[in-house]
Design an enzyme around this catalytic site. Structure first.
Site, PDB file in Angstrom:
ATOM      1  CE1 TYR A  72      -4.292   1.651   0.653  1.00 23.70           C
ATOM      2  CE2 TYR A  72      -2.774   3.309   1.504  1.00 23.70           C
ATOM      3  CZ  TYR A  72      -4.034   2.962   1.050  1.00 23.70           C
ATOM      4  OH  TYR A  72      -5.017   3.907   0.989  1.00 23.70           O
ATOM      5  CG  PHE A 124      -8.351  15.608 -25.061  1.00 23.34           C
ATOM      6  CD1 PHE A 124      -8.562  15.155 -26.352  1.00 23.34           C
ATOM      7  CD2 PHE A 124      -8.822  14.848 -24.001  1.00 23.34           C
ATOM      8  CE1 PHE A 124      -9.240  13.967 -26.578  1.00 23.34           C
ATOM      9  CE2 PHE A 124      -9.493  13.655 -24.221  1.00 23.34           C
ATOM     10  CZ  PHE A 124      -9.701  13.213 -25.514  1.00 23.34           C
ATOM     11  CG  ASP A 125     -12.934  15.979 -26.379  1.00 26.78           C
ATOM     12  OD1 ASP A 125     -12.042  16.551 -27.020  1.00 26.78           O
ATOM     13  OD2 ASP A 125     -13.700  15.147 -26.876  1.00 26.78           O
ATOM     14  CG  ASP A 215      -2.938  17.145 -22.267  1.00 25.17           C
ATOM     15  OD1 ASP A 215      -2.462  16.001 -22.151  1.00 25.17           O
ATOM     16  OD2 ASP A 215      -4.125  17.336 -22.613  1.00 25.17           O
ATOM     17  CB  ALA A 217      -1.697  12.264 -24.074  1.00 26.88           C
ATOM     18  CE  LYS A 258      -4.695   9.299 -25.008  1.00 26.61           C
ATOM     19  NZ  LYS A 258      -5.516   9.398 -23.797  1.00 26.61           N
ATOM     20  CG  HIS A 450     -18.899  11.742 -28.154  1.00 30.36           C
ATOM     21  ND1 HIS A 450     -18.883  12.731 -27.193  1.00 30.36           N
ATOM     22  CD2 HIS A 450     -17.787  11.026 -27.966  1.00 30.36           C
ATOM     23  CE1 HIS A 450     -17.793  12.610 -26.478  1.00 30.36           C
ATOM     24  NE2 HIS A 450     -17.103  11.580 -26.903  1.00 30.36           N
TER      25      HIS A 450
HETATM   26  N1  F0G Z   1      -5.128  14.764 -23.090  1.00 29.74           N
HETATM   27  C1  F0G Z   1      -5.105  14.371 -24.368  1.00 29.74           C
HETATM   28  C2  F0G Z   1      -4.328  15.160 -25.357  1.00 29.74           C
HETATM   29  C3  F0G Z   1      -5.795  13.209 -24.769  1.00 29.74           C
HETATM   30  O1  F0G Z   1      -5.769  12.847 -26.046  1.00 29.74           O
HETATM   31  C4  F0G Z   1      -6.506  12.479 -23.798  1.00 29.74           C
HETATM   32  C5  F0G Z   1      -7.251  11.270 -24.161  1.00 29.74           C
HETATM   33  C6  F0G Z   1      -6.495  12.932 -22.462  1.00 29.74           C
HETATM   34  C7  F0G Z   1      -5.789  14.077 -22.146  1.00 29.74           C
HETATM   35  C8  F0G Z   1      -7.253  12.210 -21.376  1.00 29.74           C
HETATM   36  O2  F0G Z   1      -6.589  11.058 -21.029  1.00 29.74           O
HETATM   37  O3  F0G Z   1      -8.175   9.209 -21.626  1.00 29.74           O
HETATM   38  O4  F0G Z   1      -6.256   8.848 -20.058  1.00 29.74           O
HETATM   39  O5  F0G Z   1      -8.209  10.159 -19.337  1.00 29.74           O
HETATM   40  N2  F0G Z   1      -7.497  10.925 -25.347  1.00 29.74           N
HETATM   41  C9  F0G Z   1      -8.154   9.713 -25.814  1.00 29.74           C
HETATM   42  C10 F0G Z   1      -8.344   9.765 -27.298  1.00 29.74           C
HETATM   43  C11 F0G Z   1      -9.371   9.321 -25.058  1.00 29.74           C
HETATM   44  O6  F0G Z   1      -9.011   8.863 -27.846  1.00 29.74           O
HETATM   45  O7  F0G Z   1      -7.821  10.666 -27.957  1.00 29.74           O
HETATM   46  P1  F0G Z   1      -7.358   9.742 -20.481  1.00 29.74           P
END
Ligand code: F0G
Length: 458
Positions: A72, A124-125, A215, A217, A258, A450
């Site tokens: 833990y 990103f969304d 960010d 990824a 990623k 979506h």
């Molecule tokens: N930032 C970027 C640039 C991303 O592309 C994503 C996720 C996230 C943050 C969030 O990360 O999914 O680990 O919580 N992108 C995926 C996609 C879902 O299909 O492009 P997460």
């Protein structure tokens, strides 16, 4: 003859995927209410829904999982990951989280508040979601070149420094908790940010005393593009470029699914001990204790190994080369795709592909459905359905671009699969004039529609 690139791995274990007939797919997609998220994955032959968490781990990553320490507190796996983050990215402090959006949730809980502005490059969304959830505003400062899909410009992920400085100069420092730089920029088509731009943005951040958060990824793919496209970097290793990139960052959020080639995981890395201490409280509340956050020990071990493999040139060359291999075939057949090709995906310009379809009938979604019916290939709509409705008027928001994203999982498919995908899409392209009707919405959720939207043919 110059030797071509070839995959820097060979295959030790395989997973069977099943073909189906067009008739079966017509039934299945109807049953799924024409929403590709509703399809069972067994009904998909080649899955390009996302490159997130869908990569193939290496023998070394699987071996590392066997030696995961599930204590833990104070697990050796935590220290393995801490060392990898220090060595590869240069940060002293880090917090494990279960994925990227969890890292955003924890960090923004400390930093972002009601009424704030968060400038960046096409957030990103989930990033935007976590900003707006806190009643703050994401301000898009992406360079104008990014919006011309045909323009060959090397660094379409760049922030426009003039747009950024306008925001920084107009609002008090207290209203701008951070600048977010997304490397590579997913929402503008997997496009990289140049080192030059990173330096400019960092200089502005310092001038106005605002933290700069990456960010991250797809940070390794960004570093690869800097190496091959930016003057002065050809002789540097990807790892050297990564280290240089992060000398300009105060912190990072990471979706490890990623570029770190694991199926689940994320983290926050920081230079400030003070900020780390503040974020720690939220990490314990939302994710887990400091030395595991949202991850098991074995997952942290695999991630530490993945960070190392994911920043190797030979791997990145074949990974990004494979995406371009698909892109080139489409371009040769006249299929309109976003240029230059992204690091993780090919983005098809659906408005140009289906010019006769009205925007009210969901152009990119129609194309995604047609590609699935044609070949059992699943992409994802980045268009009107994803853009949701205006929260006030409840009218559809029609984005400038209607895209079909074909995201390529890492180390999963061969170039024969790329040939198959290209043939499927080219077949649809050849019968594009017969596609004159799209879809209407049967039912939808109030936000993030979506994922669950149900559609019917017009
Ligand atoms: N930032 C970027 C640039 C991303 O592309 C994503 C996720 C996230 C943050 C969030 O990360 O999914 O680990 O919580 N992108 C995926 C996609 C879902 O299909 O492009 P997460």
């Amino acid at each position: 003859m110059q030797l071509p690139y070839a995959e820097s791995h060979k295959i030790k274990m395989v997973e069977t995927i099943k073909k189906s007939t067009k008739e079966e797919r017509l039934d299945w997609i109807k049953e799924a209410n024409y929403n590709l998220f509703n399809l069972r994955s067994e009904r998909v032959f080649i899955d390009l829904l996302t490159d997130s968490g869908t990569g193939a781990m290496s023998d070394k990553q699987w071996a590392a999982m066997m030696t995961g320490d599930e204590s833990y507190a104070g697990a050796s796996s935590y220290y393995n990951l801490k060392n990898a983050i220090k060595n590869i990215l240069g940060f002293d402090y880090f917090l494990p989280t279960h994925q990227g959006r969890a890292a955003e949730n924890v960090l923004f809980s400390v930093m972002v508040k009601d009424g704030d502005l968060v400038p960046g490059n096409s957030h990103f969304d989930t990033t935007k979601g976590h900003i707006e959830f806190r009643k703050a505003t994401a301000v898009d400062c992406t360079c104008d070149e990014a919006f011309d899909t045909e323009l060959e410009y090397d660094f379409k992920g760049n922030i426009d420094p003039v747009k950024l400085e306008t925001v920084l100069a107009e609002y008090p420092k207290e209203k701008i908790p951070m600048i977010i730089l997304t490397v590579t920029c997913n929402s503008s088509g997997g496009q990289p940010v140049s080192m030059q731009n990173i330096k400019e943005v960092s200089a502005l951040a310092k001038k106005y005393d605002i933290p700069l958060i990456f960010d991250s990824a797809r940070f390794a793919e960004n570093a690869y593009f800097i190496k091959i496209r930016e003057e002065g970097y050809a002789d540097k290793s990807v790892k050297e470029i990564v280290r240089e990139m992060y000398t300009y960052a105060d912190g990072m959020t990471m979706s490890s699914k990623k570029d770190a080639i694991v199926n689940m995981g994320g983290f926050i890395a920081l230079k400030s001990e003070e900020l780390y201490k503040q974020a720690s409280i939220y990490n314990i509340m939302f994710e887990g204790y400091l030395t595991y956050g949202g991850m098991s020990g074995r997952d942290m071990n695999a991630l530490a190994q993945g960070l190392d493999e994911g920043t190797e040139f030979d791997y990145l060359e074949s990974r990004i080369g494979q995406v371009a291999y698909l892109g080139k075939q489409l371009v040769e057949a006249g299929v309109p795709v976003l240029r230059p090709f992204g690091g993780h995906a090919i983005f098809v310009d659906a408005k140009k592909f289906l010019p006769n379809l009205p925007k009210e009938e969901y152009i990119a979604q129609t194309l995604a459905v047609e590609l699935y019916i044609e070949g059992g290939v699943r992409g994802v709509e980045i268009g009107t359905i994803l853009a949701d409705r205006d929260p006030n008027t409840r009218e559809n928001r029609y984005p400038e671009l209607e895209l079909l994203r074909l995201a390529i999982p890492r180390r999963v498919y061969t170039n024969n699969h790329m040939d198959y995908i290209a043939a499927s899409l080219i077949n649809v392209f050849e019968r594009r004039n017969e596609i004159t009707k799209g879809f209407s919405i049967k039912s939808e959720a109030p936000i993030l529609r979506h994922f669950t939207v149900e559609l019917e043919r017009v």
